[in-house]
Write a protein that holds these residues in place. Structure first.
Motif, PDB file in Angstrom:
ATOM      1  N   MET A  14       0.843  -1.194   0.000  1.00 30.79           N
ATOM      2  CA  MET A  14       0.000   0.000   0.000  1.00 30.79           C
ATOM      3  C   MET A  14       0.885   1.253   0.000  1.00 30.79           C
ATOM      4  N   SER A  15       0.371   2.298  -0.611  1.00 27.00           N
ATOM      5  CA  SER A  15       1.099   3.559  -0.631  1.00 27.00           C
ATOM      6  C   SER A  15       0.107   4.692  -0.401  1.00 27.00           C
ATOM      7  N   GLU A  16       0.666   5.845  -0.075  1.00 26.42           N
ATOM      8  CA  GLU A  16      -0.163   7.023   0.154  1.00 26.42           C
ATOM      9  C   GLU A  16       0.390   8.180  -0.661  1.00 26.42           C
ATOM     10  N   PRO A  17      -0.483   9.042  -1.193  1.00 30.95           N
ATOM     11  CA  PRO A  17       0.020  10.171  -1.971  1.00 30.95           C
ATOM     12  C   PRO A  17       0.791  11.147  -1.094  1.00 30.95           C
ATOM     13  N   LEU A  18       1.817  11.740  -1.678  1.00 30.41           N
ATOM     14  CA  LEU A  18       2.608  12.739  -0.973  1.00 30.41           C
ATOM     15  C   LEU A  18       2.839  13.920  -1.901  1.00 30.41           C
ATOM     16  N   GLN A  19       2.577  15.110  -1.402  1.00 33.72           N
ATOM     17  CA  GLN A  19       2.889  16.339  -2.134  1.00 33.72           C
ATOM     18  C   GLN A  19       3.429  17.334  -1.123  1.00 33.72           C
ATOM     19  N   LYS A  20       4.727  17.625  -1.230  1.00 34.40           N
ATOM     20  CA  LYS A  20       5.382  18.448  -0.224  1.00 34.40           C
ATOM     21  C   LYS A  20       6.596  19.128  -0.835  1.00 34.40           C
ATOM     22  N   HIS A  21       6.718  20.427  -0.641  1.00 33.65           N
ATOM     23  CA  HIS A  21       7.871  21.199  -1.124  1.00 33.65           C
ATOM     24  C   HIS A  21       8.135  20.957  -2.619  1.00 33.65           C
ATOM     25  N   GLY A  22       7.085  20.881  -3.403  1.00 31.20           N
ATOM     26  CA  GLY A  22       7.230  20.681  -4.837  1.00 31.20           C
ATOM     27  C   GLY A  22       7.432  19.251  -5.267  1.00 31.20           C
ATOM     28  N   VAL A  23       7.468  18.323  -4.308  1.00 31.40           N
ATOM     29  CA  VAL A  23       7.652  16.904  -4.614  1.00 31.40           C
ATOM     30  C   VAL A  23       6.276  16.240  -4.670  1.00 31.40           C
ATOM     31  N   ARG A  24       6.030  15.494  -5.749  1.00 29.23           N
ATOM     32  CA  ARG A  24       4.752  14.802  -5.927  1.00 29.23           C
ATOM     33  C   ARG A  24       5.003  13.327  -6.173  1.00 29.23           C
ATOM     34  N   GLY A  25       4.388  12.469  -5.359  1.00 33.53           N
ATOM     35  CA  GLY A  25       4.600  11.046  -5.573  1.00 33.53           C
ATOM     36  C   GLY A  25       3.783  10.191  -4.644  1.00 33.53           C
ATOM     37  N   GLN A  26       4.277   8.963  -4.452  1.00 32.50           N
ATOM     38  CA  GLN A  26       3.621   7.983  -3.593  1.00 32.50           C
ATOM     39  C   GLN A  26       4.634   7.491  -2.553  1.00 32.50           C
ATOM     40  N   LEU A  27       4.208   7.492  -1.296  1.00 35.32           N
ATOM     41  CA  LEU A  27       5.067   7.081  -0.195  1.00 35.32           C
ATOM     42  C   LEU A  27       4.669   5.685   0.263  1.00 35.32           C
ATOM     43  N   HIS A  28       5.648   4.779   0.307  1.00 32.51           N
ATOM     44  CA  HIS A  28       5.437   3.400   0.752  1.00 32.51           C
ATOM     45  C   HIS A  28       6.098   3.243   2.112  1.00 32.51           C
ATOM     46  N   ARG A  29       5.305   2.911   3.129  1.00 35.54           N
ATOM     47  CA  ARG A  29       5.829   2.787   4.489  1.00 35.54           C
ATOM     48  C   ARG A  29       6.014   1.313   4.866  1.00 35.54           C
ATOM     49  N   PRO A  30       7.167   0.978   5.431  1.00 35.32           N
ATOM     50  CA  PRO A  30       7.356  -0.389   5.924  1.00 35.32           C
ATOM     51  C   PRO A  30       6.710  -0.555   7.297  1.00 35.32           C
ATOM     52  N   GLU A  31       6.622  -1.769   7.750  1.00 38.98           N
ATOM     53  CA  GLU A  31       6.189  -2.012   9.122  1.00 38.98           C
ATOM     54  C   GLU A  31       7.337  -1.651  10.066  1.00 38.98           C
ATOM     55  N   GLY A  32       7.020  -0.934  11.116  1.00 34.37           N
ATOM     56  CA  GLY A  32       8.051  -0.542  12.066  1.00 34.37           C
ATOM     57  C   GLY A  32       8.878   0.629  11.564  1.00 34.37           C
ATOM     58  N   ASP A  33       9.926   0.945  12.297  1.00 38.46           N
ATOM     59  CA  ASP A  33      10.804   2.063  11.939  1.00 38.46           C
ATOM     60  C   ASP A  33      11.633   1.700  10.708  1.00 38.46           C
ATOM     61  N   PRO A  34      11.759   2.626   9.751  1.00 38.48           N
ATOM     62  CA  PRO A  34      12.529   2.318   8.540  1.00 38.48           C
ATOM     63  C   PRO A  34      14.022   2.205   8.829  1.00 38.48           C
ATOM     64  N   VAL A  35      14.671   1.285   8.115  1.00 35.24           N
ATOM     65  CA  VAL A  35      16.120   1.131   8.244  1.00 35.24           C
ATOM     66  C   VAL A  35      16.863   2.053   7.280  1.00 35.24           C
ATOM     67  N   ALA A  36      16.159   2.561   6.284  1.00 39.04           N
ATOM     68  CA  ALA A  36      16.737   3.463   5.288  1.00 39.04           C
ATOM     69  C   ALA A  36      15.588   4.093   4.511  1.00 39.04           C
ATOM     70  N   GLY A  37      15.917   5.093   3.717  1.00 38.84           N
ATOM     71  CA  GLY A  37      14.945   5.715   2.826  1.00 38.84           C
ATOM     72  C   GLY A  37      15.446   5.640   1.393  1.00 38.84           C
ATOM     73  N   LEU A  38      14.520   5.477   0.445  1.00 36.97           N
ATOM     74  CA  LEU A  38      14.866   5.409  -0.974  1.00 36.97           C
ATOM     75  C   LEU A  38      13.919   6.305  -1.754  1.00 36.97           C
ATOM     76  N   VAL A  39      14.469   7.250  -2.503  1.00 34.82           N
ATOM     77  CA  VAL A  39      13.667   8.042  -3.434  1.00 34.82           C
ATOM     78  C   VAL A  39      13.939   7.506  -4.835  1.00 34.82           C
ATOM     79  N   LEU A  40      12.874   7.282  -5.562  1.00 28.83           N
ATOM     80  CA  LEU A  40      12.945   6.517  -6.803  1.00 28.83           C
ATOM     81  C   LEU A  40      12.128   7.229  -7.867  1.00 28.83           C
ATOM     82  N   THR A  41      12.734   7.469  -9.023  1.00 30.88           N
ATOM     83  CA  THR A  41      12.012   8.187 -10.064  1.00 30.88           C
ATOM     84  C   THR A  41      12.122   7.475 -11.411  1.00 30.88           C
ATOM     85  N   HIS A  42      11.537   8.056 -12.413  1.00 37.40           N
ATOM     86  CA  HIS A  42      11.194   7.385 -13.672  1.00 37.40           C
ATOM     87  C   HIS A  42      12.072   7.820 -14.843  1.00 37.40           C
ATOM     88  N   GLY A  43      11.822   7.189 -15.978  1.00 39.29           N
ATOM     89  CA  GLY A  43      12.539   7.510 -17.200  1.00 39.29           C
ATOM     90  C   GLY A  43      11.905   8.645 -17.983  1.00 39.29           C
TER      91      GLY A  43
END
Length: 209
Positions: A1-30
């Motif tokens: 599951m993901s949730e929409p995110l729009q913040k500081h000019g960034v538009r996308g979908q945020l995927h949250r893991p169970e529990g505290d995240p061990v890292a963050g990954l920003v991923l974009t397209h071609g």
């Protein structure tokens, strides 16, 4: 599951893991797509299962219009879009933040990392577009000697944007650790439903030192 995110000019979908995240990954397209591609969704799901908070996001050129390629003169704006996504991710994830994407998106992330050392902790480059199809003389390698960020490069042997030998030669220019993950028979889209792209990409990123 993901949730929409729009913040500081960034538009996308945020995927949250169970529990505290061990890292963050920003991923974009071609250049010809957006952040909702099958590949990016599959990669996001795979990293979330390993405890990574993932943001799939649209580059500024895609936010301006729904279709059509980016204009080369405005590529710096797309790199700034990657930087803004990283900044947003650092508000969510206290650990390391990784950046990357498919083709053009991954290239812009790598150029940003070369321009601003330390802006991200590692790169995930899916089908790096080393040169335009049928134009091997037009190599996109000028920034690679300045890339001091560890990187994982996922490549298909039938990708028209680079042969495997060309990719290997390019990786020799990178002074940081660089891991090549190759799939025999895969094309530019990497076909995550046919090849174990996600599992091997996740394993390689966690194996970076």
């Amino acid at each position: 599951m993901s949730e929409p995110l729009q913040k500081h000019g960034v538009r996308g979908q945020l995927h949250r893991p169970e529990g505290d995240p061990v890292a963050g990954l920003v991923l974009t397209h071609g250049a010809g797509s957006n952040c909702d591609t099958k590949l990016l969704q599959a990669v996001a799901d795979g990293f979330v299962k390993r405890g990574v908070l993932v943001l799939r996001f649209d580059l500024p050129f895609r936010q301006r219009r729904e279709s059509g390629p980016p204009h080369p003169s405005r590529a710096p704006e797309d790199r700034e879009g990657v930087a803004e996504a990283v900044a947003v991710m650092r508000d969510f994830a206290p650990g390391p933040v990784w950046a990357g994407g498919h083709s053009y998106g991954g290239r812009q992330a790598s150029m940003l990392a070369a321009e601003r050392p330390g802006v991200v902790d590692a790169l995930l480059l899916l089908s790096y577009p080393l040169h335009p199809p049928a134009k091997p003389e037009n190599l996109r390698t000028d920034h690679l000697p300045n890339l001091h960020t560890p990187a994982v490069i996922v490549h298909g042997s039938k990708d028209p944007f680079a042969t495997t030998d060309e990719i290997r030669s390019a990786l020799e220019l990178i002074p940081a650790a660089a891991i090549l993950v190759e799939f025999e028979g895969a094309r530019h889209d990497l076909a995550p439903d046919k090849f174990p792209v996600v599992d091997r990409a996740v394993a390689a990123m966690f194996g970076l030192r």
